[in-house]
Scaffold this motif. Structure first.
Motif, short mmCIF file in Angstrom:
data_model
loop_
_atom_site.label_atom_id
_atom_site.label_comp_id
_atom_site.label_asym_id
_atom_site.label_seq_id
_atom_site.Cartn_x
_atom_site.Cartn_y
_atom_site.Cartn_z
N ILE A 224 0.96 -1.15 0.09
CA ILE A 224 0.36 0.30 -0.21
C ILE A 224 1.09 1.44 0.46
N ASP A 225 0.49 2.15 -0.89
CA ASP A 225 1.50 2.90 -1.11
C ASP A 225 1.04 4.21 0.21
N PRO A 226 1.70 5.37 0.88
CA PRO A 226 1.78 5.88 1.85
C PRO A 226 0.82 7.13 1.54
N VAL A 227 1.19 7.61 0.40
CA VAL A 227 0.72 8.53 0.28
C VAL A 227 -1.28 9.06 0.16
N PHE A 228 -2.02 7.09 -0.01
CA PHE A 228 -3.55 7.32 0.64
C PHE A 228 -3.04 7.60 2.31
N ALA A 229 -3.28 6.88 2.91
CA ALA A 229 -3.34 7.19 4.08
C ALA A 229 -2.92 9.00 4.39
N ALA A 230 -1.49 9.02 4.44
CA ALA A 230 -0.89 10.55 4.49
C ALA A 230 -2.24 11.72 4.06
N ALA A 239 -11.88 14.41 4.44
CA ALA A 239 -11.23 13.42 3.92
C ALA A 239 -12.74 12.79 3.59
N PRO A 240 -12.46 11.30 1.94
CA PRO A 240 -14.14 10.93 2.38
C PRO A 240 -14.09 10.15 2.33
N GLU A 241 -15.85 9.16 3.22
CA GLU A 241 -15.48 8.68 3.62
C GLU A 241 -14.82 7.17 2.75
N ALA A 242 -15.20 6.86 1.53
CA ALA A 242 -14.68 5.70 0.15
C ALA A 242 -13.20 5.69 1.02
N ALA A 243 -12.46 6.49 1.34
CA ALA A 243 -10.88 6.90 1.54
C ALA A 243 -10.92 5.85 2.63
N LEU A 247 -8.75 2.17 3.86
CA LEU A 247 -8.08 2.37 4.23
C LEU A 247 -7.96 1.23 5.31
N ASP A 248 -9.62 1.21 5.81
CA ASP A 248 -9.17 0.33 6.81
C ASP A 248 -9.54 -1.29 5.93
N ARG A 249 -10.20 -0.98 5.15
CA ARG A 249 -9.56 -2.47 4.69
C ARG A 249 -8.83 -3.25 4.47
N VAL A 296 0.81 2.53 6.87
CA VAL A 296 0.92 1.71 6.69
C VAL A 296 1.26 0.09 6.16
N GLY A 297 0.79 -0.73 6.59
CA GLY A 297 0.55 -2.32 6.93
C GLY A 297 2.05 -2.98 7.47
#
Length: 675
Positions: A224-230, A239-243, A247-249, A296-297
């Protein structure tokens, strides 16, 4: 027979591929087709070429086969419509060598015609597409041995095109275990995704969402790219709920963290700077977040070295970071017999060696266009089926790296692999179990070995220049953290060779860094007529940063006609603004003088370029008289001193009486005796 779930999944994939092909679905042995309004895609071809691929390369008992045929025309003349025969080999291709020869068009195997398809005319520089559905009876695979069957298309005056289908009834054969690793990256970015881009990637149908779903369904290890969590942390409540849900998944035991923005750890190791990490996550109108918000991860990282030529010191350093996946093309070993498992010990360093042919096919199956990708998926399945048939009772554990999710769709390949009864997709730890085989690294030429490291070094050098002047802002860490985000986004990506786009990105980063270094500067001004004894010298400083800066302004004259009582002044300039500073100067003479102005950081590092201001000095009469008298006094004093020194040297100064001879009196020498 296929289960209802598997059959529906297979049908959905087939229908999607058929729709993308914009071809007619025909009855067995029927002829039809259409000219596709697309440019010819055969790279380097100088004559028309056929391509054939199965929409779904796996065939079970009682199933029909849908094939797609493309006629690429790279010439300037129309290729007339033609009848194309579809052929199938009478038996499975038994060996890897046989598969290689079949795909190269060098194998003559007993084959029978199973359909004839009419392919329409292909206009100049375009291609024509046709498809056919061949029912189970015409296909003739029911009851035959399982394995990879050669599929071919043969047309008049056209070279035979080859592909493959797999009869998927492996019986008691032990499935081959395949550890595929799926890097899920954020794609090109400046280090953070905005709300719209983050939602687009992680919502239903988004690139990252689809890749994660496919990887979890296939039971793979994934990065997982840390860009998503950052990005999610930086957006906070926006932040969108989808994101957040994504990330939880993704927070699973089989997940590991990619380098930030999927930067290449091999380039960083060779540059001697691994890891190049976040310094923080800056936010608008809020305190900077610590770098830990991007974590992440929890699994050990997997390093994609399948496109690299490694040396032993590279391998040892990378193995200290995580599991290294390279290819058998980079090994010096003698293999006899069946395909070995991936676990290998290279002069004492353990790694995974992906089969070079399998790794190449996996990449093609994800990166190529629709028809080429379908053919690569079929070849991948055929290779795995053939490997399984080599030792049906002895399961092997193979490994391969998928391309980053931003480069292609991994879903169709993973769907086909999940459907196949002769292969099980597993996590990377599965391939590391058991005793490794011994091997050594091959000594291969690598002219571009240092290309990635040089770009990393250049980027960090540019960052260091900005760091040296960062004390001009109240919080240098926020400025440097933002620049580090941009730097990480510009570094070469993992899993592929350095490209011209990487070099352009680093050059662009240099431009961005240069803008920061020159964001605060002195504006050039016009000549100044300075009349008087003491007056202010106006100097304008501009600040293009979006935060206040504090700099030191130093001013000095080029000659003695002007003096500066306070040559160094601390100045604070508000964000995105200009400020005029009045520096007092004193005029002591008439004439031209250049005032040299220079900015520096509070700790003395020069900032920007020198600026000169031409001043025409004209003092008042009092200043002129004072300056003239002062000059005259200085000259008289100097003359007097000179004259005194000159006379002393001649022994004629008035104060030297003891040294003068007595005139008119006799001189005596020696000692006078007394009576």
């Amino acid at each position: 027979m296929l289960s209802a779930g598997r059959l529906s999944g297979r049908r959905a994939t087939a229908l999607a591929a058929a729709a993308a092909a914009t071809a007619l679905v025909l009855a067995p042995l029927a002829a039809a087709g259409s000219a596709a309004p697309a440019a010819a895609t055969t790279t380097g071809a100088t004559s028309p070429e056929l391509t054939i691929a199965a929409v779904d390369p796996l065939v079970s008992e009682g199933e029909s086969l849908e094939v797609e045929i493309v006629l690429d025309n790279p010439t300037d003349a129309i290729v007339p419509a033609t009848s194309v025969e579809v052929l199938l080999t009478a038996a499975p291709i038994p060996t890897r060598y046989g598969l290689t020869r079949w795909f190269a068009g060098q194998s003559l195997l007993a084959s029978s015609v199973i359909a004839t398809v009419e392919v329409p005319a292909a206009p100049a520089r375009l291609r024509a597409t046709a498809s056919a559905t061949i029912d189970a009876a015409s296909l003739g695979l029911d009851g035959r041995s399982w394995g990879a069957y050669g599929l071919a298309a043969n047309g008049a005056d056209l070279a035979t095109a080859t592909s493959v289908v797999v009869r998927d009834e492996p019986g008691e054969a032990s499935p081959t275990r395949l550890s595929l690793v799926a890097p899920i990256d954020a794609g090109a970015s400046d280090g953070l995704l905005d709300a719209a881009a983050l939602e687009a990637a992680t919502t239903i149908g988004g690139e990252a969402r689809e890749s994660l779903d496919a990887a979890i369904a296939a039971g793979l290890s994934f990065g997982i790219d840390p860009v998503f969590a950052a990005s999610e942390a930086a957006l906070g409540g926006e932040a969108p709920e989808a994101a957040t849900s994504w990330l939880d998944r993704a927070d699973r035991p089989e997940a590991y963290a990619l380098e930030y923005a999927n930067a290449d750890p091999i380039a960083e190791v060779r540059a001697g700077v691994h890891p190049v990490e976040l310094l923080g996550v800056p936010r608008e109108d809020a305190p900077m977040l610590p770098p830990g918000v991007a974590d992440v991860g929890t699994a050990a990282p997997v390093i994609d070295a399948t496109s690299a030529v490694l040396r032993q010191d590279d391998l040892a350093s990378l193995a200290g970071i995580g599991t290294v996946v390279l290819t058998t093309a980079g090994l010096d070993e003698m293999l006899v017999g069946s395909t070995p498992s991936a676990h290998v010990s290279i002069d004492g360093v353990e790694a995974l060696a992906a089969d070079a042919e399998l790794q190449s096919l996996v990449r093609e199956a994800v990166l190529d266009d629709d028809l080429a990708a379908a053919d690569a998926r079929a070849r991948t399945l055929a290779l795995l089926a053939t490997i399984t048939r080599e030792r049906p009772s002895d399961s092997r554990a193979l490994a391969a790296m998928l391309p980053a999710s931003s480069l292609g769709d991994i879903g169709p390949l993973l769907s086909d692999l999940s459907d196949a009864g002769f292969v099980d997709t597993v996590e990377v730890e599965e391939a590391l179990r058991g005793e490794p085989r011994e091997a050594s690294l091959a000594e291969l030429d690598d002219p571009a070995r240092d290309a990635g490291a040089e770009l990393v070094t250049a980027a960090l050098a540019q960052e260091a220049e900005v760091s040296s002047v960062s004390s001009i802002v109240e919080d240098p860490s926020a400025l440097l953290a933002d620049l580090r985000l941009q730097l990480l986004g510009a570094l070469p990506d993992a899993g592929r060779a350095v490209t011209e786009a990487d070099r352009i990105a680093i050059e662009g980063l240099g431009g961005a860094m240069g803008e920061v270094r020159h964001a605060v500067q002195i504006l050039g001004g016009s000549d100044i007529q300075a009349v008087g004894q003491s007056l202010p010298l106006p100097i304008t400083i501009t600040n293009e940063l979006d935060e206040p800066v504090t700099v030191q302004l130093s001013v000095r004259p080029s000659n003695a006609l002007v003096t500066v009582p306070d040559p160094e002044v601390d100045v604070t300039i508000p964000a995105s603004s200009q400020q005029r500073v009045q520096v007092p100067i004193e005029i002591v003479g008439t004439g031209g003088v250049l005032m040299i102005a220079q900015l520096s950081t509070p700790d003395g590092v020069s900032l920007g370029q020198l600026q000169t201001i031409r001043v025409q000095a004209r003092p008042t009469i009092e200043a002129v008289v004072g300056w003239t008298l002062g000059t005259a006094i200085a000259l008289l004093l100097g003359f007097g001193i000179w004259r005194s020194v000159r006379k002393r040297r001649r022994g004629e100064a008035r104060g030297d009486l003891d040294d003068r001879p007595l005139r008119g009196r006799p001189q005596t020498t020696g000692t006078e005796e007394t009576a």
